[in-house]
Scaffold this motif. Structure first.
Motif, PDB file in Angstrom:
ATOM      1  N   TYR A 369      -3.179   0.108   3.701  1.00 34.16           N
ATOM      2  CA  TYR A 369      -3.365  -1.242   4.243  1.00 34.16           C
ATOM      3  C   TYR A 369      -2.862  -2.320   3.288  1.00 34.16           C
ATOM      4  N   TYR A 370      -2.902  -2.062   1.980  1.00 34.32           N
ATOM      5  CA  TYR A 370      -2.288  -2.990   1.033  1.00 34.32           C
ATOM      6  C   TYR A 370      -0.774  -3.059   1.286  1.00 34.32           C
ATOM      7  N   GLU A 371      -0.160  -1.906   1.502  1.00 30.30           N
ATOM      8  CA  GLU A 371       1.284  -1.870   1.759  1.00 30.30           C
ATOM      9  C   GLU A 371       1.622  -2.582   3.072  1.00 30.30           C
ATOM     10  N   LYS A 372       0.801  -2.378   4.066  1.00 35.19           N
ATOM     11  CA  LYS A 372       1.028  -3.028   5.363  1.00 35.19           C
ATOM     12  C   LYS A 372       0.917  -4.548   5.220  1.00 35.19           C
ATOM     13  N   ALA A 373      -0.118  -5.003   4.514  1.00 37.40           N
ATOM     14  CA  ALA A 373      -0.312  -6.444   4.309  1.00 37.40           C
ATOM     15  C   ALA A 373       0.858  -7.039   3.532  1.00 37.40           C
ATOM     16  N   LEU A 374       1.315  -6.328   2.490  1.00 36.84           N
ATOM     17  CA  LEU A 374       2.424  -6.823   1.672  1.00 36.84           C
ATOM     18  C   LEU A 374       3.700  -6.948   2.496  1.00 36.84           C
ATOM     19  N   LYS A 375       3.990  -5.962   3.298  1.00 40.76           N
ATOM     20  CA  LYS A 375       5.187  -6.012   4.140  1.00 40.76           C
ATOM     21  C   LYS A 375       5.124  -7.191   5.108  1.00 40.76           C
ATOM     22  N   MET A 376       3.952  -7.411   5.702  1.00 41.45           N
ATOM     23  CA  MET A 376       3.795  -8.500   6.672  1.00 41.45           C
ATOM     24  C   MET A 376       3.901  -9.866   6.003  1.00 41.45           C
ATOM     25  N   VAL A 377       3.275 -10.026   4.838  1.00 41.52           N
ATOM     26  CA  VAL A 377       3.290 -11.336   4.192  1.00 41.52           C
ATOM     27  C   VAL A 377       4.687 -11.681   3.690  1.00 41.52           C
ATOM     28  N   LYS A 378       5.440 -10.685   3.218  1.00 37.86           N
ATOM     29  CA  LYS A 378       6.815 -10.946   2.777  1.00 37.86           C
ATOM     30  C   LYS A 378       7.686 -11.390   3.940  1.00 37.86           C
ATOM     31  N   ALA A 379       7.437 -10.836   5.111  1.00 30.25           N
ATOM     32  CA  ALA A 379       8.231 -11.194   6.288  1.00 30.25           C
ATOM     33  C   ALA A 379       8.019 -12.645   6.703  1.00 30.25           C
ATOM     34  N   THR A 380       6.861 -13.215   6.327  1.00 35.55           N
ATOM     35  CA  THR A 380       6.574 -14.607   6.701  1.00 35.55           C
ATOM     36  C   THR A 380       7.204 -15.609   5.734  1.00 35.55           C
ATOM     37  N   GLY A 381       7.583 -15.139   4.541  1.00 34.62           N
ATOM     38  CA  GLY A 381       8.101 -16.059   3.527  1.00 34.62           C
ATOM     39  C   GLY A 381       7.001 -16.752   2.743  1.00 34.62           C
ATOM     40  N   ASP A 382       5.761 -16.347   2.932  1.00 32.92           N
ATOM     41  CA  ASP A 382       4.637 -16.945   2.214  1.00 32.92           C
ATOM     42  C   ASP A 382       4.817 -16.717   0.708  1.00 32.92           C
ATOM     43  N   PRO A 383       4.811 -17.800  -0.100  1.00 42.81           N
ATOM     44  CA  PRO A 383       5.049 -17.646  -1.539  1.00 42.81           C
ATOM     45  C   PRO A 383       3.925 -16.941  -2.280  1.00 42.81           C
ATOM     46  N   GLU A 384       2.798 -16.725  -1.629  1.00 46.17           N
ATOM     47  CA  GLU A 384       1.691 -16.052  -2.301  1.00 46.17           C
ATOM     48  C   GLU A 384       1.740 -14.532  -2.122  1.00 46.17           C
ATOM     49  N   TRP A 385       2.903 -14.031  -1.715  1.00 46.16           N
ATOM     50  CA  TRP A 385       3.036 -12.581  -1.529  1.00 46.16           C
ATOM     51  C   TRP A 385       2.742 -11.829  -2.822  1.00 46.16           C
ATOM     52  N   GLU A 386       2.918 -12.484  -3.981  1.00 46.62           N
ATOM     53  CA  GLU A 386       2.694 -11.808  -5.262  1.00 46.62           C
ATOM     54  C   GLU A 386       1.245 -11.344  -5.420  1.00 46.62           C
ATOM     55  N   PHE A 387       0.302 -12.095  -4.844  1.00 48.21           N
ATOM     56  CA  PHE A 387      -1.100 -11.678  -4.924  1.00 48.21           C
ATOM     57  C   PHE A 387      -1.295 -10.337  -4.213  1.00 48.21           C
ATOM     58  N   TYR A 388      -0.613 -10.176  -3.092  1.00 46.68           N
ATOM     59  CA  TYR A 388      -0.717  -8.928  -2.335  1.00 46.68           C
ATOM     60  C   TYR A 388      -0.006  -7.790  -3.077  1.00 46.68           C
ATOM     61  N   GLN A 389       1.090  -8.130  -3.756  1.00 44.95           N
ATOM     62  CA  GLN A 389       1.781  -7.147  -4.585  1.00 44.95           C
ATOM     63  C   GLN A 389       0.889  -6.716  -5.747  1.00 44.95           C
ATOM     64  N   ASN A 390       0.190  -7.688  -6.332  1.00 45.27           N
ATOM     65  CA  ASN A 390      -0.697  -7.378  -7.461  1.00 45.27           C
ATOM     66  C   ASN A 390      -1.831  -6.448  -7.049  1.00 45.27           C
ATOM     67  N   ASP A 391      -2.371  -6.657  -5.835  1.00 46.46           N
ATOM     68  CA  ASP A 391      -3.431  -5.767  -5.353  1.00 46.46           C
ATOM     69  C   ASP A 391      -2.936  -4.319  -5.299  1.00 46.46           C
ATOM     70  N   LEU A 392      -1.715  -4.151  -4.778  1.00 39.03           N
ATOM     71  CA  LEU A 392      -1.143  -2.811  -4.667  1.00 39.03           C
ATOM     72  C   LEU A 392      -0.822  -2.231  -6.042  1.00 39.03           C
ATOM     73  N   ASP A 393      -0.255  -3.051  -6.926  1.00 49.29           N
ATOM     74  CA  ASP A 393       0.071  -2.590  -8.276  1.00 49.29           C
ATOM     75  C   ASP A 393      -1.189  -2.181  -9.050  1.00 49.29           C
ATOM     76  N   ASP A 394      -2.239  -2.998  -8.931  1.00 48.86           N
ATOM     77  CA  ASP A 394      -3.496  -2.678  -9.635  1.00 48.86           C
ATOM     78  C   ASP A 394      -4.079  -1.371  -9.126  1.00 48.86           C
ATOM     79  N   LEU A 395      -3.997  -1.164  -7.812  1.00 47.01           N
ATOM     80  CA  LEU A 395      -4.514   0.079  -7.238  1.00 47.01           C
ATOM     81  C   LEU A 395      -3.753   1.280  -7.773  1.00 47.01           C
ATOM     82  N   ASN A 396      -2.422   1.173  -7.807  1.00 47.06           N
ATOM     83  CA  ASN A 396      -1.590   2.281  -8.298  1.00 47.06           C
ATOM     84  C   ASN A 396      -1.836   2.543  -9.781  1.00 47.06           C
ATOM     85  N   ALA A 397      -1.984   1.466 -10.566  1.00 43.49           N
ATOM     86  CA  ALA A 397      -2.237   1.618 -11.999  1.00 43.49           C
ATOM     87  C   ALA A 397      -3.600   2.276 -12.234  1.00 43.49           C
TER      88      ALA A 397
END
Length: 407
Positions: A369-397
């Protein structure tokens, strides 16, 4: 030579960028038989309009030439913060402003008679809005049966006159420093006499006043006092009123803060407050009862307003209450899962669902669901997509670290 060529390419690229335009609406025109002229409209449609089939409330904005840009920006900002629903804005461009926005008057001073020679067409203009403008909008756009009329100065005078004469023509009146120095027999009558034929009135009336003086200030307070007394004496009427003086503003600067505050007043019942005592929520079957309360609340509001009111914000707040309570991680997953099912276009709903799964220890579902959210937010052009990327990166780390520790 190479430098000159490079400079030309740079200038060409920047020139192309500079020519890109931001478009916030479209212009439409149609012929009015009542006014015997063509009328131009400025139309704003919310971003989601082209993606679905739902209907939207309509804000009818007078004096669009002055107000369209800041009204659109204000609406978009309030929608972004989930304080009001998305809406269509119909800006009405003036042709003969004084004619359309002033009712007939027999008590004007000689000064105002000379200054306003082309006055007294308000009744015709109200007929135009009721019989031509609103049907045109409803035929050409997915308009819900909920309408707001916004008027400033003489537009505020027209707002007030419309409310006195046809209070149910609009569901809400956002009235900004109305020019109540203008005399009119209807406006001078007592409210119980004016509204005696409108006992089914179901409106909201919001009014502001700037650093005005004299008879205009006095008549605004007089109208506010009339409305407040009438409402207190006729509690069976579903009429809501708020008067908000803004003496720090000028007559010209008052428009933007009035629309900002007025729309929040009109839609203040869209908020859903969780009970202060959270123990009832955490009791047995408490989560299910809260879910049902939220769903019932917004279903009722949707019926009353005539368009779908989203419960996403309320469901998110409920989910956060459980995710922050130890031992209720599975309940948080249940709430956020329901929210994602009901709002499949919301990247925030999927992100919250991922957070709930992470808290519950289900890493694979969280990642999905983190990956799904990240893909959707990037498609909108929302500049806060990095927060969603960070959630996924933190989970993987975190998963990588746990894997190394177990090895």
């Amino acid at each position: 030579m190479k430098f000159k060529l490079l400079l030309v390419l740079i200038l060409f690229n920047f020139s192309g960028y500079a020519q890109q335009k931001i478009q916030i609406g479209e212009t439409r025109s149609f012929h009015s038989e009542i006014l015997d002229e063509n009328r131009k409209l400025e139309i704003y449609l919310p971003e989601s309009y082209k993606k679905g089939e739902k209907t939207y409330p309509v804000l009818y904005l007078q004096d669009s030439y002055y107000n369209f840009t800041h009204a659109v920006g204000t609406v978009e900002y309030l929608v972004l913060n989930q304080l009001i629903p998305e809406m269509i804005i119909v800006g009405i461009l003036n042709t003969r402003r004084i004619r359309d926005l002033t009712p007939v008057s027999h008590g004007l001073s000689e000064y105002h008679i000379n200054r306003l020679p082309n006055r007294g067409g308000a009744d015709n203009y109200l007929n135009f809005m009721e019989e031509e403008l609103k049907p045109f909008v409803e035929e050409n756009y997915r308009a819900a049966p909920y309408n707001i009329l916004v008027g400033h100065s003489l537009g505020g005078l027209l707002n007030t006159y419309c409310f006195f004469k046809k209070p149910n023509l609009f569901n809400a009146y956002l009235t900004i420093s109305p020019s109540l120095w203008y005399t009119n027999n209807l406006l001078d009558k007592e409210l119980d006499e004016v509204l005696k034929d409108h006992q089914d009135i179901d409106s909201k009336f919001y009014m502001t006043i700037a650093n005005e003086g004299g008879i205009m200030l006095g008549n605004n307070y007089r109208l506010a006092g009339k409305l407040e007394s009438y409402i207190s004496e006729n509690k069976e009427l579903d009429l809501k009123f708020k008067f908000e003086p803004m003496f720090e503003q000028t007559h010209g600067s008052l428009g933007l803060p009035s629309i900002f505050n007025g729309l929040q007043f009109i839609f203040e019942d869209l908020k859903f407050e969780l009970p202060e005592n959270k123990e009832a929520i955490f009791a047995e079957n408490g989560s299910q009862k809260m879910i049902e309360e939220i769903e019932d609340h917004y279903a009722k509001l949707s019926r009353e307003y005539g368009f779908r009111i989203s419960d996403e914000g309320a469901m998110n707040n409920l989910g956060y209450a459980f995710i922050n309570k130890e031992g209720f991680e599975d309940v948080a997953v249940k709430v956020f899962n329901l929210n994602a099912e009901n709002h499949p276009d919301s990247f925030n709903a999927y992100s919250n669902l991922g957070m709930a799964y992470e808290k519950a220890g289900n890493i694979e579902e969280a990642r999905k669901y983190y990956e799904k959210a990240l893909k959707m937010v990037k498609a909108t052009g929302d500049p806060e997509w990095e927060f969603y990327q960070n959630d996924l990166d933190d989970l993987n780390a975190q998963e990588k670290e746990e894997s190394l520790n177990t090895d």
